[in-house]
Design an enzyme around this catalytic site. Structure first.
Site, PDB file in Angstrom:
ATOM      1  N   ARG A 108      43.212 -19.130  -2.421  1.00  0.00           N
ATOM      2  CA  ARG A 108      42.339 -20.175  -1.853  1.00  0.00           C
ATOM      3  C   ARG A 108      43.170 -21.410  -1.511  1.00  0.00           C
ATOM      4  O   ARG A 108      44.308 -21.547  -1.958  1.00  0.00           O
ATOM      5  CB  ARG A 108      41.249 -20.536  -2.865  1.00  0.00           C
ATOM      6  CG  ARG A 108      40.263 -19.401  -3.030  1.00  0.00           C
ATOM      7  CD  ARG A 108      39.015 -19.862  -3.731  1.00  0.00           C
ATOM      8  NE  ARG A 108      38.073 -18.748  -3.810  1.00  0.00           N
ATOM      9  CZ  ARG A 108      36.823 -18.858  -4.217  1.00  0.00           C
ATOM     10  NH1 ARG A 108      36.357 -20.032  -4.603  1.00  0.00           N
ATOM     11  NH2 ARG A 108      36.033 -17.803  -4.251  1.00  0.00           N
ATOM     12  N   LEU A 157      29.554 -15.264 -31.630  1.00  0.00           N
ATOM     13  CA  LEU A 157      29.745 -14.751 -30.265  1.00  0.00           C
ATOM     14  C   LEU A 157      31.225 -14.721 -29.878  1.00  0.00           C
ATOM     15  O   LEU A 157      31.968 -15.675 -30.128  1.00  0.00           O
ATOM     16  CB  LEU A 157      28.981 -15.652 -29.279  1.00  0.00           C
ATOM     17  CG  LEU A 157      29.178 -15.373 -27.789  1.00  0.00           C
ATOM     18  CD1 LEU A 157      28.524 -14.063 -27.374  1.00  0.00           C
ATOM     19  CD2 LEU A 157      28.644 -16.510 -26.938  1.00  0.00           C
ATOM     20  N   HIS A 208      31.903 -26.305  -8.370  1.00  0.00           N
ATOM     21  CA  HIS A 208      32.594 -25.824  -9.575  1.00  0.00           C
ATOM     22  C   HIS A 208      32.280 -26.729 -10.764  1.00  0.00           C
ATOM     23  O   HIS A 208      32.070 -26.268 -11.881  1.00  0.00           O
ATOM     24  CB  HIS A 208      34.108 -25.765  -9.347  1.00  0.00           C
ATOM     25  CG  HIS A 208      34.505 -24.798  -8.261  1.00  0.00           C
ATOM     26  ND1 HIS A 208      33.973 -23.541  -8.175  1.00  0.00           N
ATOM     27  CD2 HIS A 208      35.359 -24.913  -7.206  1.00  0.00           C
ATOM     28  CE1 HIS A 208      34.483 -22.911  -7.130  1.00  0.00           C
ATOM     29  NE2 HIS A 208      35.328 -23.718  -6.523  1.00  0.00           N
ATOM     30  N   ASP A 244      29.302 -16.436  -9.455  1.00  0.00           N
ATOM     31  CA  ASP A 244      29.616 -16.654  -8.042  1.00  0.00           C
ATOM     32  C   ASP A 244      28.588 -17.575  -7.381  1.00  0.00           C
ATOM     33  O   ASP A 244      27.435 -17.640  -7.801  1.00  0.00           O
ATOM     34  CB  ASP A 244      29.669 -15.300  -7.321  1.00  0.00           C
ATOM     35  CG  ASP A 244      30.337 -15.407  -5.959  1.00  0.00           C
ATOM     36  OD1 ASP A 244      31.150 -16.332  -5.755  1.00  0.00           O
ATOM     37  OD2 ASP A 244      30.043 -14.556  -5.091  1.00  0.00           O
ATOM     38  N   THR A 292      42.543 -12.910  -9.647  1.00  0.00           N
ATOM     39  CA  THR A 292      43.911 -12.904  -9.121  1.00  0.00           C
ATOM     40  C   THR A 292      43.892 -13.312  -7.645  1.00  0.00           C
ATOM     41  O   THR A 292      44.742 -14.073  -7.187  1.00  0.00           O
ATOM     42  CB  THR A 292      44.496 -11.480  -9.254  1.00  0.00           C
ATOM     43  OG1 THR A 292      44.331 -11.045 -10.601  1.00  0.00           O
ATOM     44  CG2 THR A 292      45.965 -11.446  -8.907  1.00  0.00           C
ATOM     45  N   GLY A 321      30.702 -22.570  -4.458  1.00  0.00           N
ATOM     46  CA  GLY A 321      31.114 -23.204  -3.207  1.00  0.00           C
ATOM     47  C   GLY A 321      29.949 -23.364  -2.252  1.00  0.00           C
ATOM     48  O   GLY A 321      29.719 -24.444  -1.703  1.00  0.00           O
ATOM     49  N   SER A 326      34.178  -7.079  -6.763  1.00  0.00           N
ATOM     50  CA  SER A 326      35.308  -7.999  -6.601  1.00  0.00           C
ATOM     51  C   SER A 326      36.392  -7.849  -7.680  1.00  0.00           C
ATOM     52  O   SER A 326      36.829  -8.843  -8.268  1.00  0.00           O
ATOM     53  CB  SER A 326      34.816  -9.455  -6.530  1.00  0.00           C
ATOM     54  OG  SER A 326      33.913  -9.617  -5.461  1.00  0.00           O
TER      55      SER A 326
HETATM   56  C1  IPE Z   1      34.625 -13.264  -7.686  1.00  0.00           C
HETATM   57  O1  IPE Z   1      34.116 -14.176  -6.770  1.00  0.00           O
HETATM   58  C2  IPE Z   1      35.538 -13.940  -8.639  1.00  0.00           C
HETATM   59  C3  IPE Z   1      34.906 -14.920  -9.528  1.00  0.00           C
HETATM   60  C4  IPE Z   1      33.639 -15.195  -9.619  1.00  0.00           C
HETATM   61  C5  IPE Z   1      35.807 -15.592 -10.395  1.00  0.00           C
HETATM   62  P1  IPE Z   1      34.766 -14.341  -5.326  1.00  0.00           P
HETATM   63  O2  IPE Z   1      33.947 -15.353  -4.625  1.00  0.00           O
HETATM   64  O3  IPE Z   1      36.213 -14.623  -5.434  1.00  0.00           O
HETATM   65  O4  IPE Z   1      34.567 -12.893  -4.712  1.00  0.00           O
HETATM   66  P2  IPE Z   1      34.542 -12.419  -3.189  1.00  0.00           P
HETATM   67  O5  IPE Z   1      35.769 -12.976  -2.554  1.00  0.00           O
HETATM   68  O6  IPE Z   1      33.316 -12.979  -2.572  1.00  0.00           O
HETATM   69  O7  IPE Z   1      34.504 -10.935  -3.265  1.00  0.00           O
HETATM   70  C1  IPE Z   2      32.648 -18.698  -7.863  1.00  0.00           C
HETATM   71  O1  IPE Z   2      32.156 -19.443  -6.827  1.00  0.00           O
HETATM   72  C2  IPE Z   2      33.735 -19.404  -8.624  1.00  0.00           C
HETATM   73  C3  IPE Z   2      35.077 -18.894  -8.343  1.00  0.00           C
HETATM   74  C4  IPE Z   2      35.375 -17.851  -7.640  1.00  0.00           C
HETATM   75  C5  IPE Z   2      36.172 -19.643  -8.910  1.00  0.00           C
HETATM   76  P1  IPE Z   2      32.810 -19.429  -5.390  1.00  0.00           P
HETATM   77  O2  IPE Z   2      33.797 -20.540  -5.337  1.00  0.00           O
HETATM   78  O3  IPE Z   2      33.317 -18.092  -5.039  1.00  0.00           O
HETATM   79  O4  IPE Z   2      31.553 -19.798  -4.500  1.00  0.00           O
HETATM   80  P2  IPE Z   2      31.147 -19.149  -3.117  1.00  0.00           P
HETATM   81  O5  IPE Z   2      31.051 -17.678  -3.336  1.00  0.00           O
HETATM   82  O6  IPE Z   2      32.191 -19.520  -2.131  1.00  0.00           O
HETATM   83  O7  IPE Z   2      29.824 -19.766  -2.832  1.00  0.00           O
HETATM   84 MG    MG Z   3      32.431 -16.477  -4.170  1.00  0.00          MG
END
Ligand code: IPE
Ligand code: IPE
Ligand code: MG
Length: 247
Positions: A72, A132, A38, A21, A67, A24, A197
């Site tokens: 988004r 792995l 990403h 996570d 899911t 973004g 999450s």
């Molecule tokens: C959890 O991250 C899912 C992944 C890392 C793929 P999110 O960014 O979607 O989770 P929330 O929305 O902050 O809980």
């Molecule tokens: C995790 O990073 C990757 C995915 C959920 C696909 P995020 O895209 O959730 O990044 P933040 O949490 O918004 O910074």
């Molecule tokens: Mg996130």
């Protein structure tokens, strides 16, 4: 002393699961588009897979797309899907070179057909590897998985193949998408959020949790090793007392 040398090889977790996570926010903090984050996250995936393989981890599960992430903005979803297909296509030779077997858990029926085809090809091409096990959670959510498991169990009961009395935790495990893998002993979440999450809710019952502020694109094997060392210093009690565990 290198961090890696401080890891006790006799107490390695067999299975590490990671919520990747913070991509973004990492990008936005640099004044860039979220997709830029990403893109850089892929570098961390490479580095962490390599790092896990180097120390002999058996199973590494990476939460790549939930899911809920389908909700988004469309441009981010399609950007992520493109990146996914592209990365998997490019990485297969490296996976094979390093004897890494790819697995996927999640509702792959939701993926665009070309992404699914690419994924299936990669699964096939790496299926003979014995090092792995890299498990990508894509279009995955734990409640989806549990719902699925319950449906299958209900069908077996209805057909008369399974008695309700015989449903136990071992049986349930067989119907989860992780049925071939041991439960993770260590779960890492990057990006500074302290939640699960919808990730492996059943399987993480007794996992040790490690949270870090580090955004995923900055996460490197040194910090993975740090998390493992941290894990190795914990006392896992499984409901027992500390005295029981020591004896
Ligand atoms: C959890 O991250 C899912 C992944 C890392 C793929 P999110 O960014 O979607 O989770 P929330 O929305 O902050 O809980
Ligand atoms: C995790 O990073 C990757 C995915 C959920 C696909 P995020 O895209 O959730 O990044 P933040 O949490 O918004 O910074
Ligand atoms: Mg996130």
């Amino acid at each position: 002393m290198l961090l890696r040398e401080r890891i006790d090889p006799s107490k390695l977790p067999q299975h590490i699961a990671i919520i990747m996570d913070g991509n973004g926010r990492w990008a936005q903090e640099k004044g860039e588009d979220r997709l830029f984050g990403h893109l850089h996250g892929v570098e961390s995936v490479r580095n962490i897979v390599e790092g896990a393989a180097e120390i002999g981890i058996g199973y590494l599960t990476l939460y790549a797309f939930s899911t809920e992430n389908w909700d988004r903005p469309a441009y981010e979803v399609s950007g992520l899907m493109e990146l996914l297909v592209d990365t998997i296509r490019k990485e297969v030779p490296t996976l094979n070179k390093n004897n890494i077997r790819l697995h996927v858990i999640g509702d792959v029926g939701m993926l665009p057909p070309e992404a699914r085809a690419e994924l299936e090809e990669a699964l096939k091409e790496t299926s003979a590897n014995t090092g792995l096990n890299l498990i990508m959670a894509i279009s995955y959510s734990s409640r989806w998985e549990i719902e699925n498991a319950i449906k299958q169990i209900a069908r077996e009961v209805k057909k008369g193949n399974l008695l309700p009395e015989d449903i136990n935790t071992d049986q349930i495990q067989k119907y989860l998408s992780t049925s071939n893998f041991p439960d993770p002993e260590l779960m890492i979440r990057t990006g500074g959020e302290y939640r699960i999450s919808n990730f492996l809710l059943y399987q993480l019952a007794y996992a040790e949790l490690y949270f870090t502020e580090t955004r995923w694109p900055d996460f490197r094997k040194e910090e993975l090793y740090q998390a493992i060392i941290d894990y190795q210093h914990r006392e896992r009690r499984f409901g027992k007392t500390g005295e029981q565990v020591k004896n």
